[in-house]
Enzyme design. Structure first.
Site, mmCIF file in Angstrom:
data_model
loop_
_atom_site.group_PDB
_atom_site.id
_atom_site.type_symbol
_atom_site.label_atom_id
_atom_site.label_comp_id
_atom_site.label_asym_id
_atom_site.label_seq_id
_atom_site.Cartn_x
_atom_site.Cartn_y
_atom_site.Cartn_z
ATOM 1 C CG ASP A 13 -1.888 -1.179 1.198
ATOM 2 O OD1 ASP A 13 -2.219 -1.654 0.099
ATOM 3 O OD2 ASP A 13 -2.273 -1.634 2.289
ATOM 4 N N GLY A 15 1.419 3.062 -2.469
ATOM 5 C CA GLY A 15 0.973 3.993 -3.514
ATOM 6 C C GLY A 15 1.486 3.538 -4.877
ATOM 7 C CE LYS A 16 2.304 -2.414 -4.378
ATOM 8 N NZ LYS A 16 1.950 -2.062 -2.975
ATOM 9 C CE LYS A 18 0.594 10.298 -7.802
ATOM 10 N NZ LYS A 18 0.510 11.641 -7.330
ATOM 11 N N GLY A 40 -4.637 -4.340 -3.741
ATOM 12 C CA GLY A 40 -5.620 -3.289 -4.029
ATOM 13 C C GLY A 40 -4.843 -2.049 -4.403
ATOM 14 C CG HIS A 41 -2.147 -2.039 -6.952
ATOM 15 N ND1 HIS A 41 -1.294 -2.633 -7.844
ATOM 16 C CD2 HIS A 41 -1.835 -2.575 -5.747
ATOM 17 C CE1 HIS A 41 -0.514 -3.499 -7.204
ATOM 18 N NE2 HIS A 41 -0.833 -3.481 -5.928
ATOM 19 C CD GLN A 223 0.650 -8.838 -2.540
ATOM 20 O OE1 GLN A 223 1.319 -9.495 -3.315
ATOM 21 N NE2 GLN A 223 -0.616 -8.553 -2.793
ATOM 22 C CB ALA A 297 -7.232 -0.389 -1.587
ATOM 23 C CB THR A 298 -7.954 -5.568 -0.671
ATOM 24 O OG1 THR A 298 -7.178 -5.220 -1.808
ATOM 25 C CG2 THR A 298 -8.510 -6.968 -0.882
ATOM 26 N N GLY A 300 -10.770 -2.881 3.527
ATOM 27 C CA GLY A 300 -11.332 -1.763 4.285
ATOM 28 C C GLY A 300 -10.813 -1.666 5.714
ATOM 29 C CB SER A 411 3.328 11.109 -4.736
ATOM 30 O OG SER A 411 1.928 11.104 -4.749
HETATM 31 P P1 GDP Z 1 -0.842 0.330 -3.496
HETATM 32 O O1 GDP Z 1 -1.430 -0.949 -3.015
HETATM 33 O O2 GDP Z 1 0.627 0.404 -3.265
HETATM 34 O O3 GDP Z 1 -1.222 0.647 -4.916
HETATM 35 O O4 GDP Z 1 -1.482 1.475 -2.583
HETATM 36 P P2 GDP Z 1 -3.029 1.624 -2.170
HETATM 37 O O5 GDP Z 1 -3.784 2.119 -3.331
HETATM 38 O O6 GDP Z 1 -3.522 0.390 -1.503
HETATM 39 O O7 GDP Z 1 -2.920 2.711 -1.022
HETATM 40 C C1 GDP Z 1 -2.314 3.946 -1.248
HETATM 41 C C2 GDP Z 1 -3.336 5.032 -0.926
HETATM 42 O O8 GDP Z 1 -2.680 6.268 -0.927
HETATM 43 C C3 GDP Z 1 -4.439 5.156 -1.959
HETATM 44 O O9 GDP Z 1 -5.607 5.563 -1.326
HETATM 45 C C4 GDP Z 1 -3.917 6.239 -2.898
HETATM 46 O O10 GDP Z 1 -4.952 6.933 -3.576
HETATM 47 C C5 GDP Z 1 -3.251 7.124 -1.914
HETATM 48 N N1 GDP Z 1 -2.123 7.933 -2.401
HETATM 49 C C6 GDP Z 1 -1.095 7.571 -3.185
HETATM 50 N N2 GDP Z 1 -0.189 8.568 -3.261
HETATM 51 C C7 GDP Z 1 -0.683 9.571 -2.503
HETATM 52 C C8 GDP Z 1 -0.199 10.852 -2.128
HETATM 53 O O11 GDP Z 1 0.880 11.264 -2.504
HETATM 54 N N3 GDP Z 1 -0.984 11.593 -1.295
HETATM 55 C C9 GDP Z 1 -2.197 11.166 -0.847
HETATM 56 N N4 GDP Z 1 -2.898 11.966 -0.070
HETATM 57 N N5 GDP Z 1 -2.664 9.951 -1.158
HETATM 58 C C10 GDP Z 1 -1.911 9.172 -1.958
HETATM 59 P P1 IMO Z 2 -0.963 -4.186 -2.265
HETATM 60 O O1 IMO Z 2 -0.530 -4.743 -3.583
HETATM 61 C C1 IMO Z 2 -0.930 -4.536 2.058
HETATM 62 C C2 IMO Z 2 -0.987 -8.563 3.734
HETATM 63 C C3 IMO Z 2 -2.209 -8.986 4.518
HETATM 64 C C4 IMO Z 2 -1.558 -9.904 5.522
HETATM 65 C C5 IMO Z 2 -0.486 -10.606 4.686
HETATM 66 C C6 IMO Z 2 -0.890 -11.941 4.133
HETATM 67 O O2 IMO Z 2 -2.248 -3.445 -2.299
HETATM 68 O O3 IMO Z 2 0.148 -3.420 -1.620
HETATM 69 P P2 IMO Z 2 -2.477 -12.674 2.138
HETATM 70 O O4 IMO Z 2 -3.940 -12.423 1.908
HETATM 71 O O5 IMO Z 2 -1.598 -12.156 1.052
HETATM 72 O O6 IMO Z 2 -2.184 -14.099 2.474
HETATM 73 O O7 IMO Z 2 -2.136 -11.832 3.470
HETATM 74 O O8 IMO Z 2 -0.182 -9.723 3.629
HETATM 75 N N1 IMO Z 2 -1.250 -8.080 2.361
HETATM 76 C C7 IMO Z 2 -1.186 -6.802 1.999
HETATM 77 N N2 IMO Z 2 -0.962 -5.693 2.734
HETATM 78 N N3 IMO Z 2 -1.076 -4.438 0.726
HETATM 79 C C8 IMO Z 2 -1.266 -5.542 -0.027
HETATM 80 O O9 IMO Z 2 -1.276 -5.505 -1.367
HETATM 81 C C9 IMO Z 2 -1.373 -6.785 0.608
HETATM 82 N N4 IMO Z 2 -1.586 -8.049 0.180
HETATM 83 C C10 IMO Z 2 -1.487 -8.823 1.256
HETATM 84 O O10 IMO Z 2 -2.842 -7.889 5.126
HETATM 85 O O11 IMO Z 2 -0.904 -9.155 6.502
HETATM 86 MG MG MG Z 3 -2.961 -1.602 -1.754
#
Ligand code: GDP
Ligand code: IMO
Ligand code: MG
Length: 422
Positions: A13, A15-16, A18, A40-41, A223, A297-298, A300, A411
């Protein structure tokens, strides 16, 4: 741009999504190489929010080819739902998406086993996303998994699935869980198989053809480094190689064809699920949650939050070979008077400047902090590096230096335009 691997340098999470969306402008092909719909991206385009789970984030830009590589585990029902959801939002998903023939499948018994094992672990649970990821990769390693190529071969699929349901129902019964109906699973999966068949391809050949045509490929990590099955805080990890090497094994593109590795990290730290997080802080968690930020994002779930951990990100640079850094969520720190950064860990009198392998030792690590003055100014409207407050620049330069890679992107908000290139 050539071939770029983008990985998460923390616990996911970062911010990959974005940053992938921003970098996709320069790429021709975007490839997911590991993980499944546990990811959840999030990508914002204008006011519209998209959350991608299996489909590469590149799908949101026209004329980009998207590939779900062999290293991904695909839940066919989930993927059909995701494709339908994207189409409803007006996103084109047809001849721009390819799914590897050899990607393994996630079945309902994987999800059920994931849940049952978590219940059995009780307070030692991993806190998985319950998407069946661990059991699906388990079957792959045990050589008992089914793949996309099986799903689109009806007679073969029927006989393999019958056997798998029989075997897994015995296990589910032993857990006291409800056994599955072969008939139901079979008809649901065959229907999904028919929907997905047009996308199924030999993606290794496709990617090598693209390279021959000098196309630029972006590898979208899922991840993060400390959720890696080998390099993470085992057993509190996911079941794939989330680090840069996973991009090669999960796609069939060899290491010497990779040109750069971009590490994405937040300007602070978050983690969702259980396991050690040395810099965890209620102060920063309360602040971010009060702003409505840092909810998964996945699933909540509220994410655990902490200060920036440079011991961890330095380790991430080592195992991924990070060349360039993208630091996200800089604006999340805008209101703070003082910002802490962890530069070492301490257990008793021993000081560590690397991440200990023993997860119990990691859980005992106390962070050693240095403090930076906060800038206390909104940064979300800034578009140029030189327009950032000098304290923000100093902070970002310092965390990049501690991490050991070149700062390339900062960012300051979730939108495309809230991106500063250095
Ligand atoms: P990912 O799994 O690495 O793609 O990240 P997620 O989407 O799960 O979580 C990143 C969160 O940060 C999302 O809600 C993005 O919209 C948000 N985000 C990413 N970059 C920025 C930033 O620079 N500022 C803010 N406020 N939100 C950001
Ligand atoms: P993105 O790509 C954050 C975490 C779960 C748990 C562990 C194992 O959005 O960054 P799993 O369901 O994979 O067996 O869970 O890994 N986890 C994540 N945490 N971002 C993710 O993906 C994740 N995918 C799995 O919360 O701790
Ligand atoms: Mg994510």
């Amino acid at each position: 741009m050539a071939n770029t691997i983008l990985i998460g340098a923390q616990w996911g999470d970062e911010g990959k999504g974005k940053i992938i969306d921003v970098l996709t402008e320069q790429a021709d092909v975007v490839v997911r190489t590991q993980g499944g719909n546990n990811a959840g991206h999030t990508v914002f385009i204008g006011a519209r929010k998209y959350v991608l789970h299996l489909v590469p984030s590149g799908v949101l830009r026209r004329r980009k080819v998207c590939v779900i590589g062999n290293g991904v585990v695909v839940d066919p029902i989930g993927l059909v739902g995701e494709i339908d959801g994207l189409r409803k939002l007006g996103v084109k998903v047809d001849d721009n998406l390819f799914i590897s023939e050899t990607a393994h499948l996630v079945f309902p018994y994987h999800r059920e086993l994931d849940s049952q094992r978590e219940i059995l672990k009780g307070k030692n649970k991993i806190g998985t996303t319950k998407r069946g990821i661990g059991p699906a990769y388990g079957d792959k390693a045990a050589r008992t998994g089914l793949r996309m190529i099986d799903l689109i071969n009806p007679p073969r699929f029927e006989s393999l699935l019958r056997q798998k349901i029989r075997e897994n129902n015995e296990i589910l019964k032993a857990f006291g869980a409800t056994p599955l109906s072969f008939k139901e699973v079979h008809s649901d999966y065959r229907a999904a198989g028919d929907r997905l068949k047009p996308f199924v391809a030999n993606t290794v050949v496709l990617l090598h053809n693209a390279m021959r045509q000098r196309k630029d490929i972006l590898f979208e990590g899922a991840q993060g480094t400390f959720l890696d099955i080998d390099h993470g805080t085992y057993p509190f990890v996911t079941s794939s190689n989330t680090t840069a090497g996973g991009a090669c094994t999960g796609s069939g593109v060899p290491p010497h064809r990779m040109d750069r590795v971009v590490g994405v990290m937040k300007a602070y730290t978050t983690r969702v699920g259980e396991g050690p997080l040395p810099t965890e802080s209620a102060e920063i968690a309360d602040m971010l949650h009060a702003m409505g930020r840092e909810f998964g994002a996945t699933t909540g779930r509220p994410r655990r939050c902490g200060w920036f951990d440079a011991v961890a990100t330095r380790h991430a640079t080592m195992v991924n070979g990070i060349d360039e850094l993208a630091v996200t969520n800089v604006d999340g720190l805008d209101s703070l008077a003082t910002i802490k950064v962890c530069v070492a860990y301490r257990i008793g009198t021993a000081r560590y400047d690397y991440v200990p392998n023993d997860v119990e030792a990691m859980a005992r690590c106390q962070p050693v902090y240095v403090e930076f003055p906060g800038w206390r100014t909104p940064t979300n409207k800034v578009r140029r590096w030189k327009d950032l407050p000098s304290k923000t620049r100093a902070y970002l330069k310092a965390i990049a230096e501690l991490t050991g890679a070149r700062l390339a992107i900062a960012s300051v908000g979730p939108a495309r335009e809230q991106t500063i290139f250095l």
